[in-house]
Design a protein around this motif. Sequence first.
Motif, PDB file in Angstrom:
ATOM      1  N   VAL A 111       0.854  -1.179   0.000  1.00 26.56           N
ATOM      2  CA  VAL A 111       0.000   0.000   0.000  1.00 26.56           C
ATOM      3  C   VAL A 111       0.893   1.233   0.000  1.00 26.56           C
ATOM      4  CG1 VAL A 111      -1.808   1.257   1.231  1.00 26.56           C
ATOM      5  CG2 VAL A 111      -1.800  -1.249   1.249  1.00 26.56           C
ATOM      6  N   ILE A 112       0.798   2.017  -1.074  1.00 24.58           N
ATOM      7  CA  ILE A 112       1.648   3.195  -1.241  1.00 24.58           C
ATOM      8  C   ILE A 112       0.970   4.412  -0.639  1.00 24.58           C
ATOM      9  CG2 ILE A 112       2.802   4.704  -2.953  1.00 24.58           C
ATOM     10  CD1 ILE A 112       3.898   1.841  -2.967  1.00 24.58           C
ATOM     11  N   GLN A 113      -0.346   4.469  -0.821  1.00 25.28           N
ATOM     12  CA  GLN A 113      -1.091   5.657  -0.396  1.00 25.28           C
ATOM     13  C   GLN A 113      -2.489   5.212   0.022  1.00 25.28           C
ATOM     14  OE1 GLN A 113      -0.660   8.885  -3.289  1.00 25.28           O
ATOM     15  NE2 GLN A 113      -2.682   9.618  -2.710  1.00 25.28           N
ATOM     16  N   GLY A 114      -3.034   5.855   1.073  1.00 22.61           N
ATOM     17  CA  GLY A 114      -4.376   5.489   1.540  1.00 22.61           C
ATOM     18  C   GLY A 114      -4.308   4.424   2.625  1.00 22.61           C
ATOM     19  N   SER A 115      -5.510   4.020   3.048  1.00 18.55           N
ATOM     20  CA  SER A 115      -5.510   3.115   4.198  1.00 18.55           C
ATOM     21  C   SER A 115      -6.399   1.892   3.940  1.00 18.55           C
ATOM     22  CB  SER A 115      -5.955   3.917   5.430  1.00 18.55           C
ATOM     23  OG  SER A 115      -7.033   3.348   6.062  1.00 18.55           O
ATOM     24  N   VAL A 116      -5.945   0.734   4.420  1.00 19.92           N
ATOM     25  CA  VAL A 116      -6.701  -0.512   4.248  1.00 19.92           C
ATOM     26  C   VAL A 116      -7.033  -1.123   5.601  1.00 19.92           C
ATOM     27  CG1 VAL A 116      -5.669  -1.047   1.996  1.00 19.92           C
ATOM     28  CG2 VAL A 116      -4.614  -1.947   4.094  1.00 19.92           C
ATOM     29  N   ILE A 117      -8.116  -1.894   5.629  1.00 20.57           N
ATOM     30  CA  ILE A 117      -8.424  -2.690   6.818  1.00 20.57           C
ATOM     31  C   ILE A 117      -7.768  -4.039   6.590  1.00 20.57           C
ATOM     32  CG2 ILE A 117     -10.270  -3.673   8.238  1.00 20.57           C
ATOM     33  CD1 ILE A 117     -12.153  -1.686   6.704  1.00 20.57           C
ATOM     34  N   SER A 118      -6.906  -4.409   7.517  1.00 14.52           N
ATOM     35  CA  SER A 118      -6.165  -5.657   7.324  1.00 14.52           C
ATOM     36  C   SER A 118      -5.541  -6.049   8.642  1.00 14.52           C
ATOM     37  CB  SER A 118      -5.082  -5.425   6.255  1.00 14.52           C
ATOM     38  OG  SER A 118      -4.369  -6.609   6.008  1.00 14.52           O
ATOM     39  N   THR A 119      -5.294  -7.306   8.834  1.00 15.67           N
ATOM     40  CA  THR A 119      -4.488  -7.717   9.984  1.00 15.67           C
ATOM     41  C   THR A 119      -3.255  -8.368   9.419  1.00 15.67           C
ATOM     42  OG1 THR A 119      -5.744  -9.772  10.028  1.00 15.67           O
ATOM     43  CG2 THR A 119      -6.385  -8.079  11.620  1.00 15.67           C
ATOM     44  N   ARG A 120      -2.184  -8.371  10.191  1.00 17.28           N
ATOM     45  CA  ARG A 120      -0.948  -8.944   9.658  1.00 17.28           C
ATOM     46  C   ARG A 120      -1.098 -10.462   9.593  1.00 17.28           C
ATOM     47  NH1 ARG A 120       4.073 -10.920  11.101  1.00 17.28           N
ATOM     48  NH2 ARG A 120       3.702 -10.816  13.348  1.00 17.28           N
ATOM     49  N   HIS A 121      -0.734 -10.998   8.445  1.00 15.11           N
ATOM     50  CA  HIS A 121      -0.778 -12.443   8.243  1.00 15.11           C
ATOM     51  C   HIS A 121       0.619 -12.983   8.523  1.00 15.11           C
ATOM     52  CE1 HIS A 121      -1.030 -16.243   5.996  1.00 15.11           C
ATOM     53  NE2 HIS A 121      -2.314 -16.171   6.308  1.00 15.11           N
ATOM     54  N   PRO A 122       0.755 -14.182   9.119  1.00 18.33           N
ATOM     55  CA  PRO A 122       2.086 -14.719   9.442  1.00 18.33           C
ATOM     56  C   PRO A 122       3.047 -14.727   8.254  1.00 18.33           C
ATOM     57  CG  PRO A 122       0.367 -16.161  10.306  1.00 18.33           C
ATOM     58  CD  PRO A 122      -0.323 -15.061   9.567  1.00 18.33           C
ATOM     59  N   LYS A 123       2.474 -14.811   7.035  1.00 19.69           N
ATOM     60  CA  LYS A 123       3.362 -14.859   5.870  1.00 19.69           C
ATOM     61  C   LYS A 123       3.989 -13.496   5.547  1.00 19.69           C
ATOM     62  CE  LYS A 123       2.014 -19.142   4.167  1.00 19.69           C
ATOM     63  NZ  LYS A 123       2.020 -20.097   3.085  1.00 19.69           N
ATOM     64  N   ILE A 124       3.497 -12.458   6.213  1.00 19.29           N
ATOM     65  CA  ILE A 124       4.100 -11.134   6.041  1.00 19.29           C
ATOM     66  C   ILE A 124       4.944 -10.869   7.293  1.00 19.29           C
ATOM     67  CG2 ILE A 124       3.659  -8.639   5.751  1.00 19.29           C
ATOM     68  CD1 ILE A 124       2.317  -9.929   3.458  1.00 19.29           C
ATOM     69  N   SER A 125       6.225 -10.597   7.088  1.00 17.20           N
ATOM     70  CA  SER A 125       7.078 -10.340   8.258  1.00 17.20           C
ATOM     71  C   SER A 125       6.718  -8.993   8.869  1.00 17.20           C
ATOM     72  CB  SER A 125       8.558 -10.337   7.845  1.00 17.20           C
ATOM     73  OG  SER A 125       8.781  -9.176   7.045  1.00 17.20           O
ATOM     74  N   LYS A 126       7.057  -8.820  10.127  1.00 12.51           N
ATOM     75  CA  LYS A 126       6.771  -7.573  10.827  1.00 12.51           C
ATOM     76  C   LYS A 126       7.377  -6.388  10.074  1.00 12.51           C
ATOM     77  CE  LYS A 126       5.576  -5.166  14.636  1.00 12.51           C
ATOM     78  NZ  LYS A 126       5.644  -3.892  13.949  1.00 12.51           N
ATOM     79  N   ALA A 127       8.612  -6.569   9.603  1.00 13.22           N
ATOM     80  CA  ALA A 127       9.308  -5.497   8.882  1.00 13.22           C
ATOM     81  C   ALA A 127       8.579  -5.123   7.614  1.00 13.22           C
ATOM     82  CB  ALA A 127      10.743  -5.948   8.562  1.00 13.22           C
ATOM     83  N   ASP A 128       8.181  -6.156   6.826  1.00  9.52           N
ATOM     84  CA  ASP A 128       7.440  -5.901   5.592  1.00  9.52           C
ATOM     85  C   ASP A 128       6.105  -5.241   5.887  1.00  9.52           C
ATOM     86  OD1 ASP A 128       9.418  -6.855   4.011  1.00  9.52           O
ATOM     87  OD2 ASP A 128       8.448  -8.764   3.475  1.00  9.52           O
ATOM     88  N   TYR A 129       5.428  -5.703   6.946  1.00 11.14           N
ATOM     89  CA  TYR A 129       4.124  -5.149   7.306  1.00 11.14           C
ATOM     90  C   TYR A 129       4.260  -3.654   7.539  1.00 11.14           C
ATOM     91  CZ  TYR A 129      -0.524  -4.814   9.382  1.00 11.14           C
ATOM     92  OH  TYR A 129      -1.831  -4.485   9.636  1.00 11.14           O
ATOM     93  N   ASP A 130       5.318  -3.288   8.263  1.00  9.81           N
ATOM     94  CA  ASP A 130       5.541  -1.864   8.549  1.00  9.81           C
ATOM     95  C   ASP A 130       5.819  -1.066   7.280  1.00  9.81           C
ATOM     96  OD1 ASP A 130       5.054  -2.418  11.137  1.00  9.81           O
ATOM     97  OD2 ASP A 130       7.165  -2.511  11.757  1.00  9.81           O
ATOM     98  N   LYS A 131       6.414  -1.722   6.296  1.00 11.44           N
ATOM     99  CA  LYS A 131       6.662  -1.040   5.010  1.00 11.44           C
ATOM    100  C   LYS A 131       5.394  -0.903   4.172  1.00 11.44           C
ATOM    101  CE  LYS A 131      11.377  -2.794   4.521  1.00 11.44           C
ATOM    102  NZ  LYS A 131      12.011  -4.045   4.022  1.00 11.44           N
ATOM    103  N   GLY A 132       4.298  -1.569   4.579  1.00 15.58           N
ATOM    104  CA  GLY A 132       3.033  -1.462   3.834  1.00 15.58           C
ATOM    105  C   GLY A 132       2.661  -2.711   3.070  1.00 15.58           C
ATOM    106  N   TYR A 133       3.426  -3.775   3.263  1.00 14.08           N
ATOM    107  CA  TYR A 133       3.051  -5.010   2.566  1.00 14.08           C
ATOM    108  C   TYR A 133       1.837  -5.651   3.228  1.00 14.08           C
ATOM    109  CZ  TYR A 133       7.180  -4.881  -0.397  1.00 14.08           C
ATOM    110  OH  TYR A 133       8.102  -4.521  -1.325  1.00 14.08           O
ATOM    111  N   ARG A 134       0.964  -6.123   2.394  1.00 17.14           N
ATOM    112  CA  ARG A 134      -0.259  -6.794   2.864  1.00 17.14           C
ATOM    113  C   ARG A 134      -0.565  -7.966   1.922  1.00 17.14           C
ATOM    114  NH1 ARG A 134       0.883  -3.513   6.078  1.00 17.14           N
ATOM    115  NH2 ARG A 134      -0.400  -1.901   7.093  1.00 17.14           N
ATOM    116  N   LEU A 135      -1.447  -8.894   2.386  1.00 19.55           N
ATOM    117  CA  LEU A 135      -2.016  -9.876   1.454  1.00 19.55           C
ATOM    118  C   LEU A 135      -3.262  -9.247   0.831  1.00 19.55           C
ATOM    119  CD1 LEU A 135      -1.828 -13.438   3.100  1.00 19.55           C
ATOM    120  CD2 LEU A 135      -0.265 -12.362   1.475  1.00 19.55           C
TER     121      LEU A 135
END
Lengths: 647, 647
Positions: free
Chosen positions: B51-75
């Motif tokens: 996610v580059i811009q804007g906001s999504v409803i999502s919870t972190r999935h185990p397949k996304i690392s904490k670091a990636d999650y903070d960078k905006g990666y989502r499933l």
Amino acid sequence: MNKYRITFLPSERIFDAHEGDTILDAAMKAGVYINASCGGNSSCGKCRIKVIQGSVISTRHPKISKADYDKGYRLACRSRPESNLVVEVPIESQIDGSILKDNGRKPLILLVSDLGMLIKQRKADPPFFKLYIELPEPTAEDNISDFERLVRELGRILKKHIFSADLNVLKSMARTFRESIWKITVTLTLCNNGFRIVNVETGKKMLENYAIVLDIGTTTVSGQIIDLTNYGHDICTLAEASDYNGQIRFGDDVISRIMYCRKTGGLANMQKALGDTVNGIISQLVKKSGVRKASISHLIFAGNTTMTHLFFGLDPENIMLAPYTPVTNVYPHAIAKDFGLDLEGHVYVIASPCVSSYVGGDVVAGVVGCGMSRSEKVTLYIDVGTNGEIVLGNKDWLICASCSAGPAFEGGGIQFGMRAETGAIEQLKINPVNYEPMIITIGKAKPKGICGSGLIDGISELLLTGILDQNGKFKRDLDDSRVREGESGFEYVVASKENTQICKDIVLTEVDLANVIRAKAALYAGCKVLVESIGLTFHDIERVIIAGGFGHYIDLEKAQIIGLLPELPLERFIFVGNGSLLGTRLFSFSRRFIDEAQSISKKMTNVELSTSQKFMDEFVAASFLPHTDDKAFPGVLKKLHRYKLLP
Amino acid sequence: MNKYRITFLPSERIFDAHEGDTILDAAMKAGVYINASCGGNSSCGKCRIKVIQGSVISTRHPKISKADYDKGYRLACRSRPESNLVVEVPIESQIDGSILKDNGRKPLILLVSDLGMLIKQRKADPPFFKLYIELPEPTAEDNISDFERLVRELGRILKKHIFSADLNVLKSMARTFRESIWKITVTLTLCNNGFRIVNVETGKKMLENYAIVLDIGTTTVSGQIIDLTNYGHDICTLAEASDYNGQIRFGDDVISRIMYCRKTGGLANMQKALGDTVNGIISQLVKKSGVRKASISHLIFAGNTTMTHLFFGLDPENIMLAPYTPVTNVYPHAIAKDFGLDLEGHVYVIASPCVSSYVGGDVVAGVVGCGMSRSEKVTLYIDVGTNGEIVLGNKDWLICASCSAGPAFEGGGIQFGMRAETGAIEQLKINPVNYEPMIITIGKAKPKGICGSGLIDGISELLLTGILDQNGKFKRDLDDSRVREGESGFEYVVASKENTQICKDIVLTEVDLANVIRAKAALYAGCKVLVESIGLTFHDIERVIIAGGFGHYIDLEKAQIIGLLPELPLERFIFVGNGSLLGTRLFSFSRRFIDEAQSISKKMTNVELSTSQKFMDEFVAASFLPHTDDKAFPGVLKKLHRYKLLP
């Protein structure tokens, strides 16, 4: 039918006997006493007569010696006239019943079949009718559905365009059409604004259309099978059968039956018991008539309101609880099989509509059957069943009432009472000198019991011969073995055990007499209250129609002697036997009679007697033979006085 | 419903997503390829986006690392927009499906519920309706029967005077009236020239009136429970349920079912199997909706002619024998219980009328349901069931035909075919570079199989990506593990076993493809022959309505790519899903729609395709992807050529 004139000696009584009557029958009708203990069965050998002139059909009975036979002695019960006769009643078997002095009197009996004229003016139009149709076979260009193919053809023939079909018919339609190579017979019924197709058969079956008609009484169920394709001057009855209502084991009257229905499963048991009885009758009718069961198209019945409820499995409870409301007085057309009846799936049941809780479909059918609802004449219709129901009116107005007469005239509550079937004593005469009875039974069988008409005969004879007093008690001072004290008080021996089928003496007890008096008093009181309720008297009644299962005949004069019927000129009375069955026969003849039943059941006004003080007063006044009011029965009293002058 | 604009990078594809859609849903609809092997179930973890811009409803999935999650990666399958978004599809999971270049394209799907407007102008008038009545209690002066009491009151309210009652109602009437202290709710239906009383309940029950509506298909039975008292803008559906038709064990298609019925007891078995299926659906509907079973007043169903015959136990044999005559096309109203249905004794069954042996009540219901029989527009209605049925016409004329398409689009004859239920792959996109599929399943469950819409997606994608040739054969020279030689020839692996519920690879085989091609060719050929039979061409068709159980959605563009639908402007198409069920919903809404069905079933002209040479020729011509006649699908061919230019 030929008639032969029989002159009975020494009384010189003359009587015109029907061909086929025995000399015993003729003597009974003529009021000539001939000793006969076995009901006309020829086993007692007592009814010896001597043929003086003319010829009889007879074979020699072992009880007549060869020598006596050559002299002209015969058994009256075994001899039929084949010319006019002069017959001598020998001293050992004769005494002239001289109560009725007027010779050449009219026959006091009328048979149901004499009423065939009631339908003569009508066109046959049975509620279910058949048509033979040859359908065009389907082709690739004309492959509409089987049902539409039939409807298209019916539309052409009947000029109607609304048709429906029962699912049952649709189920067999494809096969029937093809098996019959598209030549079929359809059974139809008019239904609302169109026709309903209720059956499809292979080939030509128009001449096989039968109805079963039933009178479902509390005590007795009677049925007939009718050929709907063959109407001459009368409705063509192929066979008759009747039986006790199997519900009797749950109680004798409607109230005890309704009480039983309150038990768990009670209503279902009651419905099944009736269904079993009806199945027995259907089976007899089919057997006797030889009709194919598949050719029966419908069943029509009439019964009192409780019986009709029980047939359909409707809750009868409120019929017996004030204010006495039935569930319904009109009943849906239904499929017989759904009520456990052993008929094919296409057979419909039509029930005669009822008027109220105690004036049922049997009465409505009777009113239609006897034609009073189509006549100008003010008519009193009395149906003597387990309940006595009464209708008064003509084609413009009808009022009705029910009086709890009890089942005495159907044999209920009478020690040797029985319904009018083979072996029932239906005619009885008592020798005023030696108190010996002369009895004729139904079917000329050895006696088994006494039916309603036998009771009326018996009580009036006991009264006329002075054996009984007007309170219905036997005279205690008679020195005769026929009148004795039995287990339940005084009794008169109608038939000794050696002459009965049941190896017991058949007797009439004072308890029996009390039951009959109660029944006749209720009926008479009911009639009087109904007639007076609209400001008339009995003398305004132009016609009295009597229906009921007393027996094949009812001697109206004797019915007046006991005070069952009002003392009116005898020619005003008609006895129609089972009026309810007569009505159902008409329903099968034309659906217009069913429409008439619907219409009159709605317009009949019900008068409630059970809460009427006047009815109670009249009932008490009528609990006497013939009545406490001498002025009401002057003719009967004259006869009683005349009789008492005899030695 | 809110919409959020999503800009997918790097393709800069813009799509307006519905609130509640996942980013995966939006990408699928936008034609943006995101790797997704598990149907949207989040178990494969491949559909990573940033996610580059804007906001999504999502919870972190185990397949996304904490670091990636903070960078905006989502499933993508686990994220929903809550504002306009700019989203980057990372290189490992993206490739832009550049087949459809035109941005901002219209949604190619229509939901059944969008057709609510069809009934907006009509007044609710259900075939079975309820009235609350307070009856006067009976008294000695007013002791008419219970039925007459009710009729008297109904007559006052409805100003009609012809009423009848089912025996079933009469049976419970006395008790119900008294238990409810004479305050009751009556269920009525119009019947010929009067009203029929079909149920009586205690107290106020007007707001408890439900109908069960069913589409009885050869393969699938689908049902809904409808609240008949609560109409807003749409018919109020409380619950839905569906199941395979239990008759499948006796044969897949109507012909094998009819053959089975020729065996002794076959028809009864067949009827019972269907009854059991319907009972299962009723039970689910009652459970899901929480409705009291006693409040269901009727059941309406539509089925093809064979299914309707089998429901009622009518002999279907002549449906399959020339000249193909059903027993009937109209069916009597009947009591559900009589067919073994687990509903109360008062519940009626109404069946949609049929037209001919192969154009059934489901088609008639669909035609009424989609409104084409009330519209000026020349409409082509295509019902893709086990048989493909086609209707052409408008409010003035209607012609119809049936083409044996087979059950491919319902999952029949397809190795991993299934009907449109949870776990069915209903959307499928293939990465043209690495042939990896992106799949979305119904219910976002792990895939179990492929439903009709998944097949259409799959085949068109296989064709567009060049994996498949226009004969429906896989290219033999592809060096890719997704295309392999399996047990029954070449196949494409849609989902590997580690990502499926069934622990097997889900594949599409050449046999599957041949079945789909046969089905689509039959449908297309049928439409063409029907349209040309009255001198029109496809371009004269103003509207094409597609019904069938493919899935929740059908991508019309892809249906054109495989040649199932003619190449007409997309705005002329409407997808109504289960048209038959839509019709039965309308029947429950107003009996006028039932009347309309009766009327159009009689006026529809049936065109027989099975014996038509032109149909056979057209079928052969259409057995190609999209069609042997290039001129018929110029747009599709242009897309195929454009695609083939891609690396």
